[in-house]
Design an enzyme around this catalytic site. Structure first.
Site, PDB file in Angstrom:
ATOM      1  N   LEU A 161       0.782  -1.163   0.301  1.00 19.35           N
ATOM      2  CA  LEU A 161      -0.243  -0.246  -0.530  1.00 19.35           C
ATOM      3  C   LEU A 161       0.871   1.533  -0.182  1.00 19.35           C
ATOM      4  O   LEU A 161       1.039   2.352  -1.078  1.00 19.35           O
ATOM      5  CB  LEU A 161      -1.016   0.119   0.778  1.00 19.35           C
ATOM      6  CG  LEU A 161      -1.861   1.251   1.516  1.00 19.35           C
ATOM      7  CD1 LEU A 161      -2.880   1.619   0.945  1.00 19.35           C
ATOM      8  CD2 LEU A 161      -2.475   0.850   2.783  1.00 19.35           C
TER       9      LEU A 161
ATOM     10  N   ILE B 240       7.421  -2.145   2.542  1.00 28.48           N
ATOM     11  CA  ILE B 240       7.155  -3.472   2.143  1.00 28.48           C
ATOM     12  C   ILE B 240       7.554  -4.601   3.485  1.00 28.48           C
ATOM     13  O   ILE B 240       8.992  -5.276   2.795  1.00 28.48           O
ATOM     14  CB  ILE B 240       7.661  -3.787   0.876  1.00 28.48           C
ATOM     15  CG1 ILE B 240       6.334  -3.055   0.128  1.00 28.48           C
ATOM     16  CG2 ILE B 240       5.871  -4.798   0.405  1.00 28.48           C
ATOM     17  CD1 ILE B 240       5.535  -2.025   0.593  1.00 28.48           C
ATOM     18  N   THR B 241       7.700  -5.233   3.583  1.00 25.82           N
ATOM     19  CA  THR B 241       7.432  -6.299   4.575  1.00 25.82           C
ATOM     20  C   THR B 241       7.977  -7.698   3.769  1.00 25.82           C
ATOM     21  O   THR B 241       7.021  -7.486   3.123  1.00 25.82           O
ATOM     22  CB  THR B 241       6.932  -6.847   5.942  1.00 25.82           C
ATOM     23  OG1 THR B 241       6.719  -5.245   6.881  1.00 25.82           O
ATOM     24  CG2 THR B 241       7.724  -7.205   6.946  1.00 25.82           C
TER      25      THR B 241
ATOM     26  N   ARG C 163      20.121 -11.483  39.946  1.00 24.17           N
ATOM     27  CA  ARG C 163      21.124  -9.935  40.280  1.00 24.17           C
ATOM     28  C   ARG C 163      20.503 -10.214  42.210  1.00 24.17           C
ATOM     29  O   ARG C 163      19.913  -9.384  42.508  1.00 24.17           O
ATOM     30  CB  ARG C 163      20.630  -8.776  39.135  1.00 24.17           C
ATOM     31  CG  ARG C 163      21.575  -7.872  39.706  1.00 24.17           C
ATOM     32  CD  ARG C 163      22.522  -7.865  39.763  1.00 24.17           C
ATOM     33  NE  ARG C 163      23.785  -6.674  39.351  1.00 24.17           N
ATOM     34  CZ  ARG C 163      24.815  -6.772  39.274  1.00 24.17           C
ATOM     35  NH1 ARG C 163      26.180  -7.310  39.601  1.00 24.17           N
ATOM     36  NH2 ARG C 163      25.637  -5.567  38.903  1.00 24.17           N
TER      37      ARG C 163
ATOM     38  N   GLN D  70      16.038  -0.595  31.368  1.00 19.71           N
ATOM     39  CA  GLN D  70      16.500  -0.087  33.047  1.00 19.71           C
ATOM     40  C   GLN D  70      17.002  -0.332  33.939  1.00 19.71           C
ATOM     41  O   GLN D  70      17.543  -0.490  34.482  1.00 19.71           O
ATOM     42  CB  GLN D  70      15.097   1.615  33.951  1.00 19.71           C
ATOM     43  CG  GLN D  70      15.668   2.173  34.145  1.00 19.71           C
ATOM     44  CD  GLN D  70      17.005   3.173  34.196  1.00 19.71           C
ATOM     45  OE1 GLN D  70      17.150   3.852  33.607  1.00 19.71           O
ATOM     46  NE2 GLN D  70      17.344   3.847  35.414  1.00 19.71           N
TER      47      GLN D  70
ATOM     48  N   GLY E  92      19.769  -2.332  34.229  1.00 23.45           N
ATOM     49  CA  GLY E  92      20.948  -1.364  34.635  1.00 23.45           C
ATOM     50  C   GLY E  92      21.701  -1.880  33.056  1.00 23.45           C
ATOM     51  O   GLY E  92      22.107  -1.636  32.189  1.00 23.45           O
TER      52      GLY E  92
ATOM     53  N   GLU F 159       1.493   0.011  10.102  1.00 21.54           N
ATOM     54  CA  GLU F 159       0.062   0.114  10.296  1.00 21.54           C
ATOM     55  C   GLU F 159      -0.654   1.095  10.261  1.00 21.54           C
ATOM     56  O   GLU F 159      -1.976   1.466  11.603  1.00 21.54           O
ATOM     57  CB  GLU F 159       0.310  -0.914  10.970  1.00 21.54           C
ATOM     58  CG  GLU F 159      -0.068  -3.368  11.408  1.00 21.54           C
ATOM     59  CD  GLU F 159      -0.204  -3.215   9.094  1.00 21.54           C
ATOM     60  OE1 GLU F 159      -1.584  -2.956   9.739  1.00 21.54           O
ATOM     61  OE2 GLU F 159       0.190  -4.085   9.251  1.00 21.54           O
TER      62      GLU F 159
END
Length: 389
Positions: free
Chosen positions: A132, A164-165, A274, A342, A345, A369
């Protein structure tokens, strides 16, 4: 100390068959997609064999008629998309684009056209793309310039499509081209084979994310298409395109929630393992609140896209809700993936962890889209009517 870590997504599915289907998808994801996703994306490799496997498994036909291997409601199909996108967005978004490319023929093609082409498109290993946008017409799609000129029973296509994908790798293209005057009423849809003489693809765009999914311009240089491959009536193409986009926006919403869920799962696993100051960082209130907000946005987005899908399945209007779902889910995915980086880290900023890939991939979902600014215009038009001129 409490038990930390990601929990399986609890899904409401309408039938035992759909629950078995999701179990099949999760098994396929764990065996074929997740283990190589990071490596394949970094190398920019397109997973063509995965799409053939999905086709052979019936997963490219889900929202279409039973005679073509489908007959699943949209609320189930979208949850399949979410699972695929959580594993690798190139695959999830690729399935959504393929479904978009099949929509015109399945919804507006003649019985003869459907019988000839849909079996291969939906279950025969073929892969589609949707054409398109153009270099000078993105959000203003009704101003497209690619032209189709008729001579007897043959149409000749001239022009360029953009963004175009699957451009250059698809087996077929659903192409919107101008056959009449200016504006939306002069556009017609065509089904163009991927190997048509005169059809060529430019080198793929160099993108921030989704490097395994080729996005390219397509050039139509005297491409001849028989009238038997025209879909719908002359001048009906723009209405067909809009109909497809309503459903396609739900596909993007589901993909966005998949990426966001993957990012949350990564953040949960990392913060549980962690340790700082003698305990898991997931025990610290500031981080726990971030995780709670991320999970809430994901649940809200999932509920929104499923509510829109259920309207569609019931045959009720859903355009406004589809725009809302696309807007909310993709914005939520951007926020969630940024927060995931974030929470990890410095590790979140490295390619050793997938969080940075999720963040890069989430960005494109706010654009494809119909940009999220366009979604706001669509929603406002439903609420307050067309803009004054």
């Amino acid at each position: 100390m409490t038990d930390h870590g990601p929990q399986p997504v609890e899904r409401q599915l309408p039938t035992e068959e759909s629950r078995d289907l999701l179990a099949l998808v999760r098994d396929l994801v764990q065996r074929e997609i997740e283990p190589v996703a990071a490596e394949e994306e970094e190398a920019g490799r397109f997973p063509r064999e995965v799409f053939r496997l999905l086709s052979a498994s019936g997963l490219l036909a889900l929202p279409y008629a039973e005679e073509f291997g489908g007959d699943q409601p949209y609320e189930v199909y979208l949850q399949v998309l979410e699972e695929l996108a959580a594993a690798r967005l190139t695959v999830g978004l690729g399935v959504s684009v393929h479904t978009l490319a099949c929509h015109a023929l399945a919804g507006f093609g003649s019985k003869e056209q459907q019988a000839e082409h849909l079996p291969g498109m939906l279950g025969g290993g073929l892969l589609g793309a949707y054409c398109l946008s153009e270099p000078s017409s993105g959000s203003d799609a009704a101003s497209l310039r690619t032209r189709a000129t008729r001579d007897g029973d043959t149409w000749t296509l001239e022009g360029t499509k953009a963004w175009i994908t699957h451009g250059g790798v698809a087996d077929f293209y659903t192409v919107l081209a101008r056959t009449g005057g200016e504006g939306a009423h002069g556009i017609t849809a065509f089904l163009v084979p991927g190997d048509a003489p005169g059809l060529s693809a430019a080198p793929p765009e160099r993108k921030m994310g989704m490097k395994g999914s080729p996005t390219a311009q397509l050039h139509f240089d005297g491409v001849q298409v028989p009238d038997a491959r025209r879909i719908g009536d002359e001048g009906q193409g723009f209405a067909i395109a809009l109909s497809a986009l309503d459903s396609g926006r739900l596909g993007i919403a589901a993909c966005a929630i998949g990426v966001a869920q993957a990012a949350l799962d990564e953040a949960l696993a990392f913060t549980a393992g962690r340790r700082q100051f003698g305990r898991p960082i997931a025990d610290f209130q500031g981080l726990r609140f971030m995780l709670a907000d991320m999970a809430t946005q994901i649940e809200a987005g999932r509920a929104l896209y499923l509510a829109a899908a259920r309207l569609r399945d019931a045959g009720l209007p859903f355009s406004r809700q589809a725009a809302m779902a696309k807007l909310f889910c993709t914005d939520a995915a951007m926020r969630v993936t940024v927060d995931a980086v974030q929470l990890l880290g410095g590790y979140g900023y490295t390619a050793d962890f997938p969080a940075e890939r999720y963040m890069r991939e989430a960005k494109v979902l706010q654009i494809v889209e119909g940009t999220n600014q366009i979604q706001r215009m669509v929603i406002a038009r439903h609420l307050a009517g067309p803009e004054s001129r």
